[in-house]
Design a protein around this motif. Structure first.
Motif, short mmCIF file in Angstrom:
data_model
loop_
_atom_site.label_atom_id
_atom_site.label_comp_id
_atom_site.label_asym_id
_atom_site.label_seq_id
_atom_site.Cartn_x
_atom_site.Cartn_y
_atom_site.Cartn_z
N VAL A 44 33.32 23.76 48.75
CA VAL A 44 34.75 23.94 48.53
C VAL A 44 35.03 24.30 47.07
CG1 VAL A 44 37.01 22.81 48.60
CG2 VAL A 44 35.34 22.38 50.42
N PHE A 45 34.33 23.63 46.16
CA PHE A 45 34.52 23.90 44.73
C PHE A 45 34.11 25.33 44.39
CE2 PHE A 45 32.77 23.95 40.38
CZ PHE A 45 33.91 23.60 39.67
N ARG A 46 32.97 25.77 44.92
CA ARG A 46 32.51 27.14 44.67
C ARG A 46 33.49 28.16 45.22
NH1 ARG A 46 26.14 26.68 46.42
NH2 ARG A 46 25.39 25.52 44.58
N GLU A 47 34.04 27.87 46.40
CA GLU A 47 34.99 28.80 46.99
C GLU A 47 36.24 28.92 46.12
OE1 GLU A 47 37.84 28.06 50.42
OE2 GLU A 47 36.16 29.03 51.44
N ARG A 48 36.71 27.81 45.58
CA ARG A 48 37.88 27.86 44.71
C ARG A 48 37.60 28.67 43.45
NH1 ARG A 48 39.75 21.46 45.18
NH2 ARG A 48 40.55 21.62 47.34
N ILE A 49 36.41 28.53 42.91
CA ILE A 49 36.03 29.31 41.73
C ILE A 49 36.00 30.79 42.08
CG2 ILE A 49 34.17 29.79 40.09
CD1 ILE A 49 35.67 27.21 39.52
N GLN A 50 35.47 31.13 43.24
CA GLN A 50 35.42 32.53 43.66
C GLN A 50 36.83 33.11 43.82
OE1 GLN A 50 33.05 32.85 47.19
NE2 GLN A 50 31.11 32.58 46.14
N VAL A 51 37.71 32.35 44.46
CA VAL A 51 39.07 32.83 44.67
C VAL A 51 39.79 33.01 43.33
CG1 VAL A 51 41.33 32.27 45.66
CG2 VAL A 51 39.26 31.87 46.99
N LEU A 52 39.59 32.08 42.41
CA LEU A 52 40.22 32.20 41.09
C LEU A 52 39.68 33.43 40.35
CD1 LEU A 52 40.34 28.48 39.85
CD2 LEU A 52 42.26 29.94 40.51
N CYS A 57 41.07 39.73 39.18
CA CYS A 57 41.12 41.17 39.51
C CYS A 57 42.54 41.63 39.76
CB CYS A 57 40.27 41.46 40.73
SG CYS A 57 38.52 41.18 40.56
N LEU A 58 43.26 40.86 40.58
CA LEU A 58 44.63 41.23 40.91
C LEU A 58 45.58 41.03 39.73
CD1 LEU A 58 45.60 42.32 43.71
CD2 LEU A 58 43.32 41.32 43.71
N PHE A 59 45.30 40.03 38.88
CA PHE A 59 46.08 39.86 37.66
C PHE A 59 45.96 41.08 36.78
CE2 PHE A 59 46.60 38.66 33.23
CZ PHE A 59 47.78 37.92 33.25
N LEU A 60 44.73 41.60 36.64
CA LEU A 60 44.50 42.79 35.85
C LEU A 60 45.22 44.00 36.45
CD1 LEU A 60 43.07 44.29 33.54
CD2 LEU A 60 41.09 44.54 35.04
N ALA A 158 38.25 42.55 46.48
CA ALA A 158 38.83 41.20 46.39
C ALA A 158 39.59 40.85 47.67
CB ALA A 158 39.75 41.11 45.17
N ASN A 159 40.43 41.77 48.16
CA ASN A 159 41.19 41.50 49.37
C ASN A 159 40.28 41.35 50.58
OD1 ASN A 159 44.35 41.71 49.09
ND2 ASN A 159 43.51 43.23 47.68
N GLY A 160 39.26 42.21 50.68
CA GLY A 160 38.35 42.13 51.80
C GLY A 160 37.56 40.83 51.83
N TYR A 161 37.13 40.37 50.66
CA TYR A 161 36.35 39.13 50.61
C TYR A 161 37.21 37.92 50.97
CZ TYR A 161 33.12 35.56 48.96
OH TYR A 161 32.29 34.46 48.89
N LYS A 172 45.11 31.82 50.62
CA LYS A 172 44.34 32.38 49.51
C LYS A 172 44.72 33.83 49.24
CE LYS A 172 40.79 29.11 50.69
NZ LYS A 172 39.65 28.84 51.57
N ILE A 173 45.05 34.58 50.30
CA ILE A 173 45.55 35.94 50.10
C ILE A 173 46.88 35.89 49.35
CG2 ILE A 173 46.63 37.86 51.33
CD1 ILE A 173 43.76 38.28 51.28
N GLY A 174 47.71 34.92 49.69
CA GLY A 174 48.99 34.76 48.99
C GLY A 174 48.79 34.47 47.51
N LEU A 175 47.82 33.61 47.20
CA LEU A 175 47.52 33.33 45.79
C LEU A 175 47.01 34.58 45.08
CD1 LEU A 175 45.69 29.87 46.16
CD2 LEU A 175 48.00 30.28 45.28
N LEU A 176 46.21 35.36 45.80
CA LEU A 176 45.65 36.58 45.24
C LEU A 176 46.77 37.53 44.79
CD1 LEU A 176 42.65 37.48 44.96
CD2 LEU A 176 43.00 38.87 46.99
N HIS A 177 47.74 37.73 45.66
CA HIS A 177 48.81 38.67 45.34
C HIS A 177 49.86 38.04 44.43
CE1 HIS A 177 47.53 42.02 47.91
NE2 HIS A 177 46.96 41.06 48.62
N GLY A 178 49.91 36.72 44.41
CA GLY A 178 50.73 36.05 43.41
C GLY A 178 50.20 36.31 42.01
N ALA A 179 48.87 36.39 41.89
CA ALA A 179 48.26 36.70 40.59
C ALA A 179 48.64 38.11 40.15
CB ALA A 179 46.74 36.56 40.69
N TYR A 180 48.74 39.04 41.09
CA TYR A 180 49.21 40.39 40.76
C TYR A 180 50.61 40.32 40.17
CZ TYR A 180 50.83 45.19 41.35
OH TYR A 180 51.35 46.44 41.13
N GLY A 181 51.48 39.57 40.80
CA GLY A 181 52.84 39.43 40.30
C GLY A 181 52.89 38.82 38.92
#
Length: 292
Positions: A44-52, A57-60, A158-161, A172-181
């Motif tokens: 679970v910890f590794r997965e959180r690190i991967q998602v962060l 990527c989306l923040f950039l 990033a989205n595919g993974y 997690k997809i929501g967090l990903l696109h929240g980082a874009y925002g």
């Protein structure tokens, strides 16, 4: 000698009882089977690190899309170009995004997830390095093609993974696109300050720092590994492989939903980036706003 055999009749089971048992069995089979989470805390910890890391990527990407708006008036003044010519920035960026989308699928089949992710992270690094010294305008807009290719590859990977994760992938997809925002919110505030300085293009040094940090994090977290290996490290099963003899790209294009979603994203993101890019020019030229 005769022997009498006494036959005992079995109790008759009511027909409705047998039906109820059959219905119960079918109902039990129809119920969704809950998949237990057998992952360890380390998974679970590794997965959180991967998602962060993928959120970076989306923040950039959001940072990149939110940067150009405050700089357009300054770019026009420095390079002495009008609206039509400066709009080539968006045209060349679009060309880069399309090129990145087209090469992403065949290159992923050859290189794998981790290598493609790292390769995509190099695009913004190269582009910002070209833009930082304010080169001649043709080279300046050409760098947006390189940037578009890199951002497109990172976004797709990033989205595919994250979508392939089995546990709470929607969140997690929501967090990903929240980082874009978040990136799109912060970068205009930074770009506005640089637009008023003599070294306006040094904003791209700040962007270069964000891109370098993103590439380093991706390299450390995923270590150029394939997607199945990365999924296994967080206790996830490998993704399904299609038995079709056709190429992956052809299978994607043969899906009707892909065309509908691609059209929606083209319109949605196009309007979003266009408004974000030109709103500062509108405020200054039409509404009489100041450069700050």
């Amino acid at each position: 000698m005769s022997s009498a055999v006494e036959l005992h009749s079995l109790p008759n089971e009511p027909s409705n009882s047998r039906l109820s048992r059959t219905e119960s069995k079918h109902a039990a089979d129809a119920l969704p089977v809950a998949v237990s989470d057998t992952r360890t805390q380390q998974h679970v910890f590794r997965e959180r690190i991967q998602v962060l890391a993928l959120c970076g990527c989306l923040f950039l990407a959001g940072w990149n899309d939110g940067t150009i708006g405050p700089l357009i008036p300054r770019i026009q003044n420095v390079y002495h170009v009008g609206f039509a010519v400066v709009s080539l920035i968006f045209v060349f960026a679009c060309v880069g995004f399309i090129a990145g989308a087209l090469i992403n699928v065949p290159l992923t089949d050859r290189l794998g997830f981790g290598k493609m992710l790292t390769l995509g992270s190099l695009g913004p690094i190269v582009a910002y390095s070209i833009q930082a010294p304010a080169p001649p305008f043709p080279l300046f807009i050409l760098s947006f093609v390189i940037n578009g290719v890199g951002i497109a590859i990172q976004g797709a990977q990033a989205n595919g993974y994250v979508a392939s994760l089995k546990h709470n992938s929607e969140i997690k997809i929501g967090l990903l696109h929240g980082a874009y925002g978040a990136g799109a919110l912060i970068s205009p505030l930074v770009a506005t300050q640089f637009s008023q300085l003599s070294r306006w293009s040094f904003h791209y040094l700040a962007s270069l720092g964000v891109a370098l940090a993103n590439a380093l994090v991706l390299l450390i977290v995923f270590r150029l590994k394939g997607q199945d290996e990365c999924l296994a490290s967080v206790g996830e099963a490998a993704g399904e492989t299609s038995p079709s003899e056709h190429s992956t790209f052809r299978q994607i294009l043969s899906t009707r939903a892909v065309h509908l979603l691609a059209f929606f994203i083209l319109v949605y993101v196009g309007v979003e980036v266009t408004i974000g890019g030109w709103i500062v020019t509108y405020i200054i030229d039409v509404r009489g706003g100041g450069p700050s």
